[in-house]
Write a protein that holds these residues in place. Structure first.
Motif, PDB file in Angstrom:
ATOM      1  N   ALA A   1       0.847  -1.188   0.000  1.00 24.25           N
ATOM      2  CA  ALA A   1       0.000   0.000   0.000  1.00 24.25           C
ATOM      3  C   ALA A   1       0.883   1.239   0.000  1.00 24.25           C
ATOM      4  O   ALA A   1       1.865   1.313   0.743  1.00 24.25           O
ATOM      5  N   VAL A   2       0.533   2.194  -0.844  1.00 25.12           N
ATOM      6  CA  VAL A   2       1.265   3.462  -0.928  1.00 25.12           C
ATOM      7  C   VAL A   2       0.348   4.558  -0.403  1.00 25.12           C
ATOM      8  O   VAL A   2      -0.743   4.778  -0.936  1.00 25.12           O
ATOM      9  N   ILE A   3       0.774   5.231   0.660  1.00 24.39           N
ATOM     10  CA  ILE A   3      -0.029   6.274   1.281  1.00 24.39           C
ATOM     11  C   ILE A   3       0.771   7.569   1.300  1.00 24.39           C
ATOM     12  O   ILE A   3       1.982   7.575   1.054  1.00 24.39           O
ATOM     13  N   GLY A   4       0.081   8.661   1.609  1.00 23.58           N
ATOM     14  CA  GLY A   4       0.744   9.951   1.683  1.00 23.58           C
ATOM     15  C   GLY A   4      -0.220  11.066   1.343  1.00 23.58           C
ATOM     16  O   GLY A   4      -1.313  10.822   0.832  1.00 23.58           O
ATOM     17  N   PRO A   5       0.176  12.309   1.605  1.00 18.57           N
ATOM     18  CA  PRO A   5      -0.703  13.443   1.322  1.00 18.57           C
ATOM     19  C   PRO A   5      -0.889  13.647  -0.184  1.00 18.57           C
ATOM     20  O   PRO A   5      -0.131  13.109  -0.994  1.00 18.57           O
ATOM     21  N   SER A   6      -1.895  14.433  -0.539  1.00 18.98           N
ATOM     22  CA  SER A   6      -2.110  14.763  -1.944  1.00 18.98           C
ATOM     23  C   SER A   6      -0.871  15.450  -2.512  1.00 18.98           C
ATOM     24  O   SER A   6      -0.241  16.276  -1.842  1.00 18.98           O
ATOM     25  N   GLY A   7      -0.518  15.084  -3.744  1.00 23.47           N
ATOM     26  CA  GLY A   7       0.652  15.671  -4.376  1.00 23.47           C
ATOM     27  C   GLY A   7       1.966  15.047  -3.978  1.00 23.47           C
ATOM     28  O   GLY A   7       3.037  15.555  -4.337  1.00 23.47           O
ATOM     29  N   SER A   8       1.913  13.920  -3.261  1.00 27.22           N
ATOM     30  CA  SER A   8       3.160  13.294  -2.797  1.00 27.22           C
ATOM     31  C   SER A   8       3.827  12.439  -3.864  1.00 27.22           C
ATOM     32  O   SER A   8       4.970  12.006  -3.695  1.00 27.22           O
ATOM     33  N   GLY A   9       3.121  12.154  -4.976  1.00 28.42           N
ATOM     34  CA  GLY A   9       3.711  11.351  -6.047  1.00 28.42           C
ATOM     35  C   GLY A   9       3.172   9.937  -6.128  1.00 28.42           C
ATOM     36  O   GLY A   9       3.640   9.135  -6.944  1.00 28.42           O
ATOM     37  N   LYS A  10       2.170   9.609  -5.318  1.00 29.82           N
ATOM     38  CA  LYS A  10       1.643   8.243  -5.274  1.00 29.82           C
ATOM     39  C   LYS A  10       1.086   7.799  -6.637  1.00 29.82           C
ATOM     40  O   LYS A  10       1.464   6.750  -7.164  1.00 29.82           O
ATOM     41  N   SER A  11       0.183   8.596  -7.188  1.00 31.91           N
ATOM     42  CA  SER A  11      -0.422   8.238  -8.470  1.00 31.91           C
ATOM     43  C   SER A  11       0.600   8.283  -9.596  1.00 31.91           C
ATOM     44  O   SER A  11       0.584   7.447 -10.499  1.00 31.91           O
TER      45      SER A  11
ATOM     46  N   GLU B   1      -7.482   5.161   2.050  1.00 28.99           N
ATOM     47  CA  GLU B   1      -8.247   4.411   3.055  1.00 28.99           C
ATOM     48  C   GLU B   1      -7.252   3.790   4.048  1.00 28.99           C
ATOM     49  O   GLU B   1      -6.744   2.691   3.845  1.00 28.99           O
ATOM     50  N   MET B   2      -6.981   4.508   5.135  1.00 32.77           N
ATOM     51  CA  MET B   2      -5.920   4.107   6.041  1.00 32.77           C
ATOM     52  C   MET B   2      -6.212   2.785   6.748  1.00 32.77           C
ATOM     53  O   MET B   2      -5.337   1.930   6.879  1.00 32.77           O
ATOM     54  N   ALA B   3      -7.436   2.609   7.218  1.00 27.29           N
ATOM     55  CA  ALA B   3      -7.770   1.366   7.924  1.00 27.29           C
ATOM     56  C   ALA B   3      -7.635   0.171   6.995  1.00 27.29           C
ATOM     57  O   ALA B   3      -7.161  -0.899   7.391  1.00 27.29           O
ATOM     58  N   PHE B   4      -8.026   0.361   5.749  1.00 27.09           N
ATOM     59  CA  PHE B   4      -7.921  -0.711   4.765  1.00 27.09           C
ATOM     60  C   PHE B   4      -6.461  -1.047   4.503  1.00 27.09           C
ATOM     61  O   PHE B   4      -6.070  -2.219   4.477  1.00 27.09           O
ATOM     62  N   ALA B   5      -5.633  -0.029   4.289  1.00 26.93           N
ATOM     63  CA  ALA B   5      -4.199  -0.257   4.065  1.00 26.93           C
ATOM     64  C   ALA B   5      -3.571  -0.987   5.239  1.00 26.93           C
ATOM     65  O   ALA B   5      -2.770  -1.906   5.073  1.00 26.93           O
ATOM     66  N   ARG B   6      -3.957  -0.593   6.445  1.00 29.50           N
ATOM     67  CA  ARG B   6      -3.413  -1.224   7.659  1.00 29.50           C
ATOM     68  C   ARG B   6      -3.774  -2.704   7.726  1.00 29.50           C
ATOM     69  O   ARG B   6      -2.950  -3.545   8.081  1.00 29.50           O
ATOM     70  N   ASP B   7      -5.011  -3.033   7.347  1.00 32.24           N
ATOM     71  CA  ASP B   7      -5.504  -4.399   7.504  1.00 32.24           C
ATOM     72  C   ASP B   7      -5.067  -5.333   6.387  1.00 32.24           C
ATOM     73  O   ASP B   7      -4.914  -6.544   6.609  1.00 32.24           O
TER      74      ASP B   7
ATOM     75  N   GLU C   1       2.722  12.428  12.383  1.00 24.25           N
ATOM     76  CA  GLU C   1       1.817  13.567  12.202  1.00 24.25           C
ATOM     77  C   GLU C   1       0.730  13.236  11.179  1.00 24.25           C
ATOM     78  O   GLU C   1      -0.448  13.550  11.380  1.00 24.25           O
ATOM     79  N   PHE C   2       1.125  12.587  10.091  1.00 28.86           N
ATOM     80  CA  PHE C   2       0.169  12.224   9.034  1.00 28.86           C
ATOM     81  C   PHE C   2      -0.883  11.256   9.566  1.00 28.86           C
ATOM     82  O   PHE C   2      -2.084  11.423   9.327  1.00 28.86           O
ATOM     83  N   LEU C   3      -0.450  10.240  10.318  1.00 31.99           N
ATOM     84  CA  LEU C   3      -1.376   9.224  10.804  1.00 31.99           C
ATOM     85  C   LEU C   3      -2.290   9.747  11.901  1.00 31.99           C
ATOM     86  O   LEU C   3      -3.427   9.272  12.049  1.00 31.99           O
ATOM     87  N   GLU C   4      -1.822  10.738  12.643  1.00 28.54           N
ATOM     88  CA  GLU C   4      -2.656  11.316  13.706  1.00 28.54           C
ATOM     89  C   GLU C   4      -3.935  11.931  13.144  1.00 28.54           C
ATOM     90  O   GLU C   4      -4.973  11.947  13.811  1.00 28.54           O
ATOM     91  N   ARG C   5      -3.887  12.402  11.927  1.00 33.62           N
ATOM     92  CA  ARG C   5      -5.072  13.005  11.296  1.00 33.62           C
ATOM     93  C   ARG C   5      -6.173  11.983  11.109  1.00 33.62           C
ATOM     94  O   ARG C   5      -7.355  12.327  11.066  1.00 33.62           O
TER      95      ARG C   5
END
Length: 252
Positions: free
Chosen positions: A34-44, A208-214, A245-249
């Motif tokens: 899973a690749v996560i990060g804020p918008s504009g981070s380069g994921k897509s 979808e953070m919970a999904f990525a975690r699971d 900091e990112f995950l706290e959101r």
């Protein structure tokens, strides 16, 4: 474990902006990353470059050890012809944020067309495969319908079935639920979850953070075109202040 996908020092610029700034990534057979990060981070941009929808500026990508998009001639690298790039691309499945289904083709035809028209698969074989996939997606009753007659969640499940129809070596998901109404997200995530449980090799860009975690075996956190942190521990033991900091959101 055997690496299906290797990305080394990948760089992609849009004008003066570095969308990818030296990204390294390795995905092993049967692994869900899973690749996560804020918008504009380069994921897509990362998955679009892997699928060769975007031309890279530097670095190298390998699928099962084969260099993607380029051919080494002596000490030089030359860009492959489009026909050769298309052949490499066919070994990967890609699911986009938008469904990109052909509106004038039925659900069944949307799934059959790629293996028949692009891969030369016999129509009877492609039809059997499509019907099998529709059953797995819970869409057997919708085979004769057109995309406009389906909900967004159903259309995205058809798009996943279409990408799976050619039996890809790896599946790339570019935020497959971002265009869906909230109540339709779970039905698409269930399909992706089932594919992960079946051992499909996947790179999943998601918010979808919970999904990525699971679901993910490993998580990659990106920011400003770089991999900040990577590993199986990201949700339980983040090492960097920026990731914490990112995950706290998402835990508020």
């Amino acid at each position: 474990m055997t690496a299906v996908l290797e990305v080394r020092g990948l760089r992609k610029n849009y004008g003066d902006r570095a969308a990818l700034d030296g990204v390294d990534l390795e995905v092993n057979a049967g692994e869900v990353v899973a690749v996560i990060g804020p918008s504009g981070s380069g994921k897509s941009t990362l998955v679009r470059c892997v699928h060769q929808l975007e031309e890279i500026d530097d670095g190298a990508m390998y699928l099962d050890g084969e260099l993607l998009g380029r051919k080494r001639t002596g000490t030089q690298l030359r860009v492959l012809p489009e026909k050769a790039i298309a052949a490499q691309r066919r070994r990967m499945g890609m699911v986009f944020q938008q469904f990109n289904l052909f509106p004038h083709r039925t659900v069944l035809q949307n799934i059959i067309d790629p293996p028949v028209l692009v891969h030369g698969t016999p129509r009877a074989e492609a039809t059997a495969r499509a019907e099998e996939l529709l059953a797995k997606m819970g869409l057997s009753d919708h085979a004769a319908k057109y995309p406009r007659q389906l909900s967004g969640g159903q259309q995205q499940r058809v798009a996943i079935a279409r990408a799976m129809a050619t039996r890809p070596r790896i599946m790339l998901f570019d935020e497959p639920t971002s265009a869906l109404d909230p109540e339709l997200v779970d039905e698409v995530l269930k399909v992706v979850r089932d594919l992960a449980a079946a051992g499909l090799t996947m790179v999943l860009v998601t918010h979808e953070m919970a999904f990525a975690r699971d679901v993910a075996d490993r998580v990659v956190f990106m920011e400003a075109g770089r991999v900040v942190e990577s590993g199986p521990h990201l949700f339980t033991d983040p090492k960097t202040p920026r990731l914490r900091e990112f995950l706290e959101r998402f835990s508020r």
